[in-house]
Design an enzyme around this catalytic site. Structure first.
Site, short mmCIF file in Angstrom:
data_model
loop_
_atom_site.label_atom_id
_atom_site.label_comp_id
_atom_site.label_asym_id
_atom_site.label_seq_id
_atom_site.Cartn_x
_atom_site.Cartn_y
_atom_site.Cartn_z
N TYR A 217 0.83 -1.19 0.00
CA TYR A 217 0.00 0.00 0.00
C TYR A 217 0.87 1.25 0.00
O TYR A 217 1.79 1.36 0.82
CB TYR A 217 -0.91 0.00 1.24
CG TYR A 217 -2.01 1.04 1.19
CD1 TYR A 217 -3.19 0.79 0.51
CD2 TYR A 217 -1.85 2.29 1.79
CE1 TYR A 217 -4.19 1.74 0.44
CE2 TYR A 217 -2.85 3.25 1.74
CZ TYR A 217 -4.02 2.97 1.05
OH TYR A 217 -5.01 3.92 0.98
N PHE A 274 -5.73 9.08 -3.45
CA PHE A 274 -4.47 8.61 -4.04
C PHE A 274 -4.14 7.28 -3.39
O PHE A 274 -4.04 7.19 -2.17
CB PHE A 274 -3.34 9.60 -3.75
CG PHE A 274 -1.97 9.11 -4.22
CD1 PHE A 274 -1.36 9.70 -5.32
CD2 PHE A 274 -1.30 8.09 -3.55
CE1 PHE A 274 -0.11 9.26 -5.75
CE2 PHE A 274 -0.05 7.63 -3.99
CZ PHE A 274 0.54 8.23 -5.08
N GLU A 275 -3.98 6.25 -4.21
CA GLU A 275 -3.52 4.97 -3.67
C GLU A 275 -2.74 4.27 -4.76
O GLU A 275 -3.15 4.27 -5.92
CB GLU A 275 -4.70 4.03 -3.35
CG GLU A 275 -5.52 4.36 -2.16
CD GLU A 275 -6.60 3.30 -1.88
OE1 GLU A 275 -7.13 2.70 -2.83
OE2 GLU A 275 -6.89 3.10 -0.70
N ILE A 276 -1.61 3.69 -4.36
CA ILE A 276 -0.95 2.73 -5.24
C ILE A 276 -0.90 1.46 -4.40
O ILE A 276 -0.35 1.47 -3.29
CB ILE A 276 0.47 3.18 -5.64
CG1 ILE A 276 0.40 4.52 -6.38
CG2 ILE A 276 1.14 2.10 -6.51
CD1 ILE A 276 1.75 5.09 -6.78
N HIS A 311 -9.80 1.03 4.24
CA HIS A 311 -8.55 0.56 3.63
C HIS A 311 -7.39 0.71 4.61
O HIS A 311 -6.55 -0.19 4.74
CB HIS A 311 -8.21 1.38 2.38
CG HIS A 311 -8.95 0.94 1.16
ND1 HIS A 311 -8.71 1.49 -0.08
CD2 HIS A 311 -9.91 0.01 0.97
CE1 HIS A 311 -9.50 0.91 -0.98
NE2 HIS A 311 -10.24 0.02 -0.36
#
Ligand SMILES: Nc1nc2c(ncn2[C@@H]2O[C@H](COP(=O)(O)OP(=O)(O)OP(=O)(O)O)[C@@H](O)[C@H]2O)c(=O)[nH]1
Ligand SMILES: *[C@@H]1O[C@H](CO)[C@@H](O)[C@H](O)[C@H]1NC(C)=O
Ligand SMILES: *[C@@H]1O[C@H](CO)[C@@H](O)[C@H](O)[C@H]1NC(C)=O
Ligand SMILES: [Mg+2]
Length: 375
Positions: A217, A274-276, A311
């Protein structure tokens, strides 16, 4: 003064040299990776070094290397904001890397939407319809109770407190986007929202960072959640942990979430616009069971549980703390907050944000708690 004859000669010389230079870049795509190499070629350098192969920083297009995609949840009415975000993503990063895009929507995308976003990139773009039950409020929700909860939140001026679509969105992002069939073939994703800003050139591939460093994450901004949207969330989390202690990762990041060893939630979360991330992490047993348990509580509708705290709690409890990555050199804004890289990253990325306008250590930021995990 230049005579017409001299002018013609000069143009001829220019054309011939241009042709010469171009023929080199065609002939040796993997060799002429930089000006230096082209110069060496022109000078007939007898260097015996092996020609440089591609690296992610050479300015040429290596093509997508990781098993990854962008994911964009959007309505047709988000077209302008999506175009803006996507154009920046292409310019700052993806025109070199060519990662595909997956667009998701609970309604069919319009022809205009599809053609406008497709023309912004050379990469593959796919459009998916969200299965009905993954999006809409489940039958098990007591609508009388849900309506009363929304009305109370409207009275208390809680942001999006009266919205059912917003709740559908939060539940979908928490528990369903990673199950969508268009994402099945991918391991990593980068979530992009409308109207965000990317301030800096990216000189490396963040998906490869995830892959090579085994991250699950990645975030740029973290902050506190509004208490009114999650009054019973932490109680549900504690019940889940109590019933499933074996699912909790021993080297977790609980200290990011709680200042008293798990008794209470300090409301810190990674800002999920924003998430990778690693899709397989969400698909794994721990998070899947965690989501199903939360969904049964009904808190996505009886309260307004956000996908960001859900999350974040999932990542902090079921991943190792080292698997959560702060992408410090990605300059990013989603109103009203921004992360602006400080020097030397600011100059390296040619960032155009004001380094003084940076959320990292503002009082409402949780970054110091994340950093505290590693002290
Ligand atoms: N298909 C679809 N997408 C939605 C819907 N509501 C929100 N989204 C998308 O879900 C993401 C989050 O929604 P936003 O409206 O940006 O929510 P937010 O980031 O909390 O709030 P603001 O950006 O400040 O408005 C964005 O990518 C939206 O395009 C919806 O009803 N249908
Ligand atoms: C639905 O919620 C209302 C209000 O909380 C409650 O009075 C009612 O008994 C509930 N209905 C069912 C079927 O549980
Ligand atoms: C990409 O990742 C997904 C999920 O882990 C996997 O099913 C798929 O086989 C991978 N594809 C490639 C080409 O490695
Ligand atoms: Mg948004």
């Amino acid at each position: 003064m230049m005579t017409p004859m001299r002018y013609v000669l000069l143009v001829l010389v220019l054309i011939i040299s241009l042709h010469y230079i171009l023929s080199f870049s065609h002939e040796g795509y993997g060799e002429a990776t930089s000006i230096t190499h082209i110069k060496e070629k022109l000078q007939g350098s007898s260097s015996t070094q092996k020609p440089e192969t591609f690296n992610v920083d050479d300015g040429l297009a290596p093509g997508a290397k990781a098993n990854a995609t962008f994911v964009i949840l959007a309505r047709n009415s988000d077209l302008a904001g999506i175009s803006s975000s996507m154009k920046q993503m292409e310019d700052r990063f993806n025109k070199k890397y060519q990662y595909p895009y997956v667009f998701l929507n609970e309604q069919e995308f319009s022809e205009e939407f599809k053609s406008r976003v497709t023309e912004l990139t050379d990469a593959k773009v796919e459009f998916g319809l969200i299965p009905h039950d993954d999006w809409y409020q489940p039958k098990s929700i007591n609508e009388t109770r849900a309506t009363a909860a929304r009305e109370k939140m409207v009275q208390e001026s809680v942001i999006y407190g009266g919205s059912v679509p917003y709740r559908n969105m939060c539940r979908f992002n928490s528990g369903f986007f990673w199950r969508h069939e268009l994402l099945a073939k991918y391991k990593y994703y980068w979530r992009v929202e409308p109207d965000v800003t990317f301030f800096c050139d990216l000189h490396y591939d963040p998906f490869l960072v995830m892959q090579e460093q085994k991250k699950v994450y990645g975030f740029t901004i973290s902050l506190y959640e509004y208490e009114a949207t999650i009054p019973t969330l932490w109680n549900a989390v504690k019940q889940f942990i109590h019933a499933n202690p074996e699912l909790v990762e021993p080297e977790n990041a609980l200290a990011f979430l709680s200042d008293d060893g798990g008794e209470t939630y300090n409301r810190c979360h990674f800002w999920s616009n924003f998430e990778i991330g690693d899709l397989d992490f969400w698909r794994g047993e721990a998070y899947r069971k965690f989501f199903d348990f939360l969904d049964e509580q009904g808190g996505f509708y009886y309260e307004r549980w956000g996908d960001a705290p859900v999350h974040s709690i999932g990542a902090a409890l079921f991943a190792k703390k080292e698997e959560i990555h702060f992408f410090n050199d990605i300059g990013y804004r989603h109103n009203p907050f921004q992360h602006c890289p400080q020097q030397p990253a600011h100059a390296h990325g040619k960032c155009w944000c004001d380094p003084k306008d940076n959320f990292d250590y503002e009082w409402y930021s949780c970054l110091k708690r994340y950093e505290g995990l590693f002290k």
